[in-house]
Design a protein around this motif. Structure first.
Motif, short mmCIF file in Angstrom:
data_model
loop_
_atom_site.label_atom_id
_atom_site.label_comp_id
_atom_site.label_asym_id
_atom_site.label_seq_id
_atom_site.Cartn_x
_atom_site.Cartn_y
_atom_site.Cartn_z
N VAL A 170 2.78 -5.84 -0.27
CA VAL A 170 2.68 -4.60 -0.92
C VAL A 170 2.81 -3.93 0.50
O VAL A 170 2.26 -3.98 1.65
CB VAL A 170 1.42 -4.22 -1.58
N GLN A 171 3.84 -2.79 0.38
CA GLN A 171 3.92 -1.74 1.50
C GLN A 171 3.43 -0.56 1.07
O GLN A 171 3.52 0.02 -0.17
CB GLN A 171 5.29 -1.78 1.90
N PRO A 172 3.16 0.70 1.82
CA PRO A 172 2.82 2.06 1.29
C PRO A 172 4.01 2.72 0.44
O PRO A 172 5.20 2.52 0.82
CB PRO A 172 2.68 2.65 2.57
N GLY A 173 3.51 3.08 -0.45
CA GLY A 173 4.44 3.72 -1.48
C GLY A 173 5.26 2.83 -2.78
O GLY A 173 5.91 3.21 -3.46
N ASP A 174 4.73 1.45 -2.64
CA ASP A 174 5.25 0.56 -3.58
C ASP A 174 4.87 0.72 -4.86
O ASP A 174 3.68 1.64 -5.09
CB ASP A 174 4.94 -0.86 -3.28
N ALA A 193 -8.87 0.14 -5.01
CA ALA A 193 -8.27 -1.03 -4.41
C ALA A 193 -6.70 -0.99 -4.13
O ALA A 193 -6.08 -0.97 -3.07
CB ALA A 193 -8.79 -2.14 -4.83
N LEU A 194 -6.18 -0.54 -5.31
CA LEU A 194 -4.54 -0.25 -5.33
C LEU A 194 -4.12 0.83 -4.33
O LEU A 194 -3.20 0.49 -3.71
CB LEU A 194 -4.04 0.03 -6.79
N ARG A 195 -4.83 1.79 -4.42
CA ARG A 195 -4.41 3.15 -3.64
C ARG A 195 -4.46 2.90 -2.15
O ARG A 195 -3.81 2.87 -1.45
CB ARG A 195 -5.33 4.56 -3.99
N GLY A 196 -5.81 2.08 -1.79
CA GLY A 196 -5.94 1.46 -0.46
C GLY A 196 -4.99 0.53 -0.05
O GLY A 196 -4.53 0.58 1.28
N ALA A 197 -4.27 -0.15 -0.99
CA ALA A 197 -3.38 -0.96 -0.65
C ALA A 197 -2.07 -0.43 -0.26
O ALA A 197 -1.21 -1.30 0.04
CB ALA A 197 -3.33 -2.23 -1.49
N GLY A 198 -1.86 0.69 -0.81
CA GLY A 198 -0.82 1.50 -0.50
C GLY A 198 0.25 1.63 -1.68
O GLY A 198 1.16 2.33 -1.64
N VAL A 199 -0.45 1.25 -2.94
CA VAL A 199 0.43 1.44 -4.13
C VAL A 199 0.29 2.79 -4.29
O VAL A 199 -0.61 3.47 -4.39
CB VAL A 199 -0.31 0.53 -5.34
N ALA A 200 1.55 3.38 -4.90
CA ALA A 200 1.77 4.92 -5.08
C ALA A 200 1.64 4.96 -6.59
O ALA A 200 1.34 6.07 -6.96
CB ALA A 200 3.42 5.32 -4.61
N ALA A 201 1.93 4.12 -7.47
CA ALA A 201 1.81 4.34 -8.83
C ALA A 201 1.86 2.93 -9.63
O ALA A 201 2.19 2.03 -9.09
CB ALA A 201 3.13 5.24 -9.43
N VAL A 202 1.14 2.92 -10.67
CA VAL A 202 1.21 1.69 -11.67
C VAL A 202 1.95 2.47 -12.96
O VAL A 202 1.54 3.43 -13.43
CB VAL A 202 -0.22 1.15 -12.09
N ILE A 203 2.74 1.68 -13.31
CA ILE A 203 3.79 2.03 -14.50
C ILE A 203 3.63 0.79 -15.61
O ILE A 203 3.75 -0.18 -15.18
CB ILE A 203 5.12 2.30 -14.12
#
Length: 188
Positions: free
Chosen positions: A47-51, A71-81
């Motif tokens: 995972v990369q920032p903005g993924d 946890a997801l935001r900290g990992a760089g996830v921008a959104a869950v769809i």
């Protein structure tokens, strides 16, 4: 351009998003190390920032832990769809300024690793590999404002407390009258 990470199974619960054994902190960067660990042990390496995470229905079911969002935001996830979310996860996402977008057919439109174009203004996500574009449920302006502020607490700090109270408390049901102290009943 963000990369999509597909977790196609329905009912991915909060313990799979961040296992309970790692709930010893509320520091996002620490929680991020274990994001999705029990579902995909290599997720945090990719995972990369903005993924973006694309997931099956009822994402975030289980316990009410905000750690699943952190946890997801900290990992760089921008959104869950996902087609839909567990209510508590969806609300925790809004409160923490994290995007949880509802979109029918999302799992079928992407493969793991596909590049995507997410357009919040237009309410679309496009798989740039295939050209397929889907429309997601519009994000309420309130949720976008909270997201822009960085979460509910930050949003509250930016707004005048009196104005916020007036918006939420100045309703007919909260005004004096109807036998409540503060206003005399008018009788004809």
């Amino acid at each position: 351009m963000p990369t999509v990470h597909v977790f196609a199974r329905d009912h991915i619960n909060t313990d799979e998003i961040i296992p309970a054994r790692h709930l010893t902190t509320d520091v996002e960067s620490e929680l991020a190390k274990f994001a999705m660990e029990d579902y995909d042990k290599d997720f945090v390496k990719r995972v990369q920032p903005g993924d973006i995470i694309v997931a099956g229905a009822d994402f975030g079911c289980g316990s009410s832990r905000e750690h699943a969002v952190w946890a997801l935001r900290g990992a760089g996830v921008a959104a869950v769809i996902a087609p839909n979310f567990a209510r508590i996860y969806y609300r925790n996402s809004i409160n923490n300024g994290f995007l949880a977008l509802e979109c029918d057919g999302i799992v079928q439109a992407f493969q793991d690793g596909d590049p995507a174009d997410l357009n919040l203004t237009a309410g679309t996500i496009t798989n740039t590999r295939t050209g397929q574009s889907l429309t997601f449920v519009p994000v309420p302006q309130f949720a976008l404002d909270v997201q822009k502020a960085g979460g509910w607490l930050e949003y509250m700090k930016e707004h005048d407390q009196t104005a916020l109270e007036a918006e939420t408390l100045d309703a007919h049901s909260t005004q004096a009258g109807h036998g409540h102290p503060g206003q005399e009943e008018q009788h004809a």
